[in-house]
Design an enzyme around this catalytic site. Structure first.
Site, PDB file in Angstrom:
ATOM      1  N   HIS A 109       7.907  -2.719 -10.962  1.00 46.99           N
ATOM      2  CA  HIS A 109       8.609  -1.652 -11.681  1.00 46.99           C
ATOM      3  C   HIS A 109       9.934  -2.258 -12.139  1.00 46.99           C
ATOM      4  O   HIS A 109      10.578  -2.980 -11.374  1.00 46.99           O
ATOM      5  CB  HIS A 109       8.813  -0.465 -10.738  1.00 46.99           C
ATOM      6  CG  HIS A 109       9.587   0.697 -11.321  1.00 46.99           C
ATOM      7  ND1 HIS A 109       9.403   1.153 -12.610  1.00 46.99           N
ATOM      8  CD2 HIS A 109      10.526   1.501 -10.775  1.00 46.99           C
ATOM      9  CE1 HIS A 109      10.217   2.193 -12.821  1.00 46.99           C
ATOM     10  NE2 HIS A 109      10.906   2.420 -11.727  1.00 46.99           N
ATOM     11  N   GLY A 135      -1.077   2.202  -4.943  1.00 48.67           N
ATOM     12  CA  GLY A 135      -1.513   0.966  -4.317  1.00 48.67           C
ATOM     13  C   GLY A 135      -2.880   1.049  -3.658  1.00 48.67           C
ATOM     14  O   GLY A 135      -3.683   0.119  -3.768  1.00 48.67           O
TER      15      GLY A 135
HETATM   16  P1  NAD Z   1       6.471   1.240  -0.092  1.00 48.35           P
HETATM   17  O1  NAD Z   1       7.587   2.156   0.262  1.00 48.35           O
HETATM   18  O2  NAD Z   1       5.081   1.753  -0.017  1.00 48.35           O
HETATM   19  O3  NAD Z   1       6.505  -0.076   0.820  1.00 48.35           O
HETATM   20  C1  NAD Z   1       7.671  -0.750   1.129  1.00 48.35           C
HETATM   21  C2  NAD Z   1       7.403  -1.971   2.009  1.00 48.35           C
HETATM   22  O4  NAD Z   1       8.596  -2.723   2.087  1.00 48.35           O
HETATM   23  C3  NAD Z   1       7.012  -1.654   3.440  1.00 48.35           C
HETATM   24  O5  NAD Z   1       6.120  -2.661   3.880  1.00 48.35           O
HETATM   25  C4  NAD Z   1       8.323  -1.784   4.192  1.00 48.35           C
HETATM   26  O6  NAD Z   1       8.127  -2.135   5.538  1.00 48.35           O
HETATM   27  C5  NAD Z   1       8.981  -2.915   3.430  1.00 48.35           C
HETATM   28  N1  NAD Z   1      10.438  -2.879   3.451  1.00 48.35           N
HETATM   29  C6  NAD Z   1      11.263  -1.814   3.271  1.00 48.35           C
HETATM   30  N2  NAD Z   1      12.547  -2.186   3.317  1.00 48.35           N
HETATM   31  C7  NAD Z   1      12.544  -3.521   3.542  1.00 48.35           C
HETATM   32  C8  NAD Z   1      13.564  -4.479   3.699  1.00 48.35           C
HETATM   33  N3  NAD Z   1      14.863  -4.148   3.631  1.00 48.35           N
HETATM   34  N4  NAD Z   1      13.202  -5.781   3.900  1.00 48.35           N
HETATM   35  C9  NAD Z   1      11.912  -6.148   3.979  1.00 48.35           C
HETATM   36  N5  NAD Z   1      10.891  -5.264   3.838  1.00 48.35           N
HETATM   37  C10 NAD Z   1      11.216  -3.972   3.629  1.00 48.35           C
HETATM   38  O7  NAD Z   1       6.800   0.657  -1.535  1.00 48.35           O
HETATM   39  P2  NAD Z   1       5.923   0.828  -2.872  1.00 48.35           P
HETATM   40  O8  NAD Z   1       5.759   2.286  -3.190  1.00 48.35           O
HETATM   41  O9  NAD Z   1       4.734  -0.036  -2.792  1.00 48.35           O
HETATM   42  O10 NAD Z   1       6.929   0.253  -3.960  1.00 48.35           O
HETATM   43  C11 NAD Z   1       7.093  -1.140  -4.178  1.00 48.35           C
HETATM   44  C12 NAD Z   1       7.362  -1.367  -5.663  1.00 48.35           C
HETATM   45  O11 NAD Z   1       6.191  -1.018  -6.401  1.00 48.35           O
HETATM   46  C13 NAD Z   1       8.489  -0.527  -6.231  1.00 48.35           C
HETATM   47  O12 NAD Z   1       9.154  -1.299  -7.209  1.00 48.35           O
HETATM   48  C14 NAD Z   1       7.755   0.629  -6.901  1.00 48.35           C
HETATM   49  O13 NAD Z   1       8.473   1.241  -7.943  1.00 48.35           O
HETATM   50  C15 NAD Z   1       6.547  -0.116  -7.439  1.00 48.35           C
HETATM   51  N6  NAD Z   1       5.375   0.722  -7.734  1.00 48.35           N
HETATM   52  C16 NAD Z   1       4.860   1.511  -6.761  1.00 48.35           C
HETATM   53  C17 NAD Z   1       3.725   2.244  -7.026  1.00 48.35           C
HETATM   54  C18 NAD Z   1       3.071   3.008  -5.914  1.00 48.35           C
HETATM   55  O14 NAD Z   1       1.897   3.304  -6.038  1.00 48.35           O
HETATM   56  N7  NAD Z   1       3.726   3.318  -4.812  1.00 48.35           N
HETATM   57  C19 NAD Z   1       3.119   2.225  -8.300  1.00 48.35           C
HETATM   58  C20 NAD Z   1       3.661   1.358  -9.276  1.00 48.35           C
HETATM   59  C21 NAD Z   1       4.790   0.612  -8.974  1.00 48.35           C
HETATM   60 MG    MG Z   2       7.395   4.957 -10.595  1.00 43.21          MG
END
Ligand code: NAD
Ligand code: MG
Ligand code: MG
Ligand code: MG
Ligand code: MG
Length: 340
Positions: A109, A135
């Site tokens: 993103h 995801g």
């Molecule tokens: P999430 O909240 O599901 O997962 C976050 C992960 O990061 C977890 O494993 C957590 O333990 C780890 N984490 C959190 N803080 C941390 C830190 N300080 N140091 C190390 N690890 C840490 O995140 P997500 O929803 O997968 O989002 C990740 C990216 O993907 C973002 O940029 C989001 O905008 C993008 N995105 C997400 C989706 C979605 O389906 N959720 C869709 C498209 C894009």
């Molecule tokens: Mg989004």
């Protein structure tokens, strides 16, 4: 069609051959990307806080796990998949100081690059592959031989291979099965934020809740209102997903169609659209980004209050009871599918 699309035949994993992909974060997107790339034959390491919640999960999934700093040092391509609001800290503390010369950083993103919250040295590629789906679907569809369509972008091309690396990564997670479109960080960020705010998450849940409240306040049974305004939504969304407005029109009754044509525009009208434009302007001007970063930094108090308000709404109590009767709805489906 105006957008250029890349499919499986247009891509290969060659640009990642002999390279290591470091996936930092193992949540919704991180787990899906790491496992799909691994199954595609790419060398993957996962970077996580030692003994945090995701650490054991990634280990159990058979992946190589290390700290974010160690993973960043190993990666030729570093995918930063921690929450958007954590990314500036993680970049500054773990990635920036450890990244190899000539490596690429990949986002799912564009938020932090587009709103200047992370500055990447000129020696690194800055690329994006953003799956247009949650995801867990990225993982499930890959396992089923399908793939979630994705969009990719290059913000900085230091290696001269930035676009090839992004396409190879999209290919490795299964994106080219569904099709990959090129975009810019600006277009991805602004459309993604607008979409989740006005339509997908924000607009849709308000429509459902206001519809539910309207029926309940008029004296109808909450259970009936729940089925009508929330449960049935999935059937309609599936039809739209499969075949657009025309497929939905084909399957719903003529009576429903007439009601849609004449009453729908009374509920969502040009004044709604004018407010959508205001929401888009907040995104474009950076006002939303600043507000959200401030809220995050000040401890998420308002965020938690609004979350509680959602979770305590009558529609939640009624829904939980009704869903408990439907054994085929998996109660923890939502745990891994924070979409958008
Ligand atoms: P999430 O909240 O599901 O997962 C976050 C992960 O990061 C977890 O494993 C957590 O333990 C780890 N984490 C959190 N803080 C941390 C830190 N300080 N140091 C190390 N690890 C840490 O995140 P997500 O929803 O997968 O989002 C990740 C990216 O993907 C973002 O940029 C989001 O905008 C993008 N995105 C997400 C989706 C979605 O389906 N959720 C869709 C498209 C894009
Ligand atoms: Mg989004
Ligand atoms: Mg809401
Ligand atoms: Mg009906
Ligand atoms: Mg309509």
């Amino acid at each position: 069609m105006t957008a250029k699309m890349y499919f499986e035949k247009d891509a290969s994993l060659k640009p990642l051959e002999g390279k290591t992909v470091a996936v930092i974060g193992y949540g919704s997107q991180g787990r899906a990307h790491a496992l799909n790339l691994h199954d595609s034959g790419v060398d993957v390491v996962v970077g996580l806080r030692e003994n945090g919640g995701s650490w054991n999960r990634a280990k159990q999934d058979g992946l190589v796990v290390m700290t974010p700093a160690e993973a960043a040092a190993k990666g030729d391509l570093i995918a930063i998949l921690v929450p958007d609001m954590q990314q500036p800290d993680v970049f500054e503390s773990a990635i920036g100081p450890n990244a190899k010369e000539g490596s690429s950083i990949l986002f799912a993103h564009g938020f932090n690059i587009h709103f200047d919250m992370i500055t990447v040295p000129e020696t690194m590629d800055v690329i994006m592959v953003a799956p247009k789906g949650p995801g867990d679907l990225v993982r499930r569809q890959y396992e089923e031989g399908k793939g979630v369509p994705s969009i990719m972008a290059v913000h900085q091309d230091a290696s001269g291979e930035a676009q090839d690396r992004a396409l190879a990564y999209a290919h490795g997670i299964g994106g080219t099965r569904g099709g990959v479109i090129t975009t810019t960080f600006g277009e991805e960020t602004e459309t993604d934020l607008f979409g989740e705010q006005a339509v997908l998450c924000g607009g849709m849940t308000e429509l459902v809740v206001k519809g539910f409240e309207t029926l309940v306040e008029a004296g109808y049974q909450p259970e009936v209102a729940y089925f009508e305004c929330l449960h049935e939504l999935k059937l309609i969304v599936d039809l739209l997903f499969e075949g657009g407005l025309s497929k939905m029109n084909h399957y719903v009754s003529e009576t429903a169609q007439y009601g849609d044509f004449t009453r729908g525009p009374r509920v969502v009208d040009d004044s709604t659209k004018a407010r959508m434009k205001e929401v888009l302007e907040d995104v474009q001007s950076g006002r939303f980004a600043k507000e959200w970063a401030d809220e995050y930094r000040s401890g998420l108090k308002e965020f938690r209050r609004m979350e509680r308000e959602d979770n305590e709404h009558l529609i939640e109590k009624v829904g939980a009871n009704l869903r408990a009767q439907m054994s085929w709805i998996e109660p923890d489906d939502a745990d891994e599918s924070s979409a958008a």
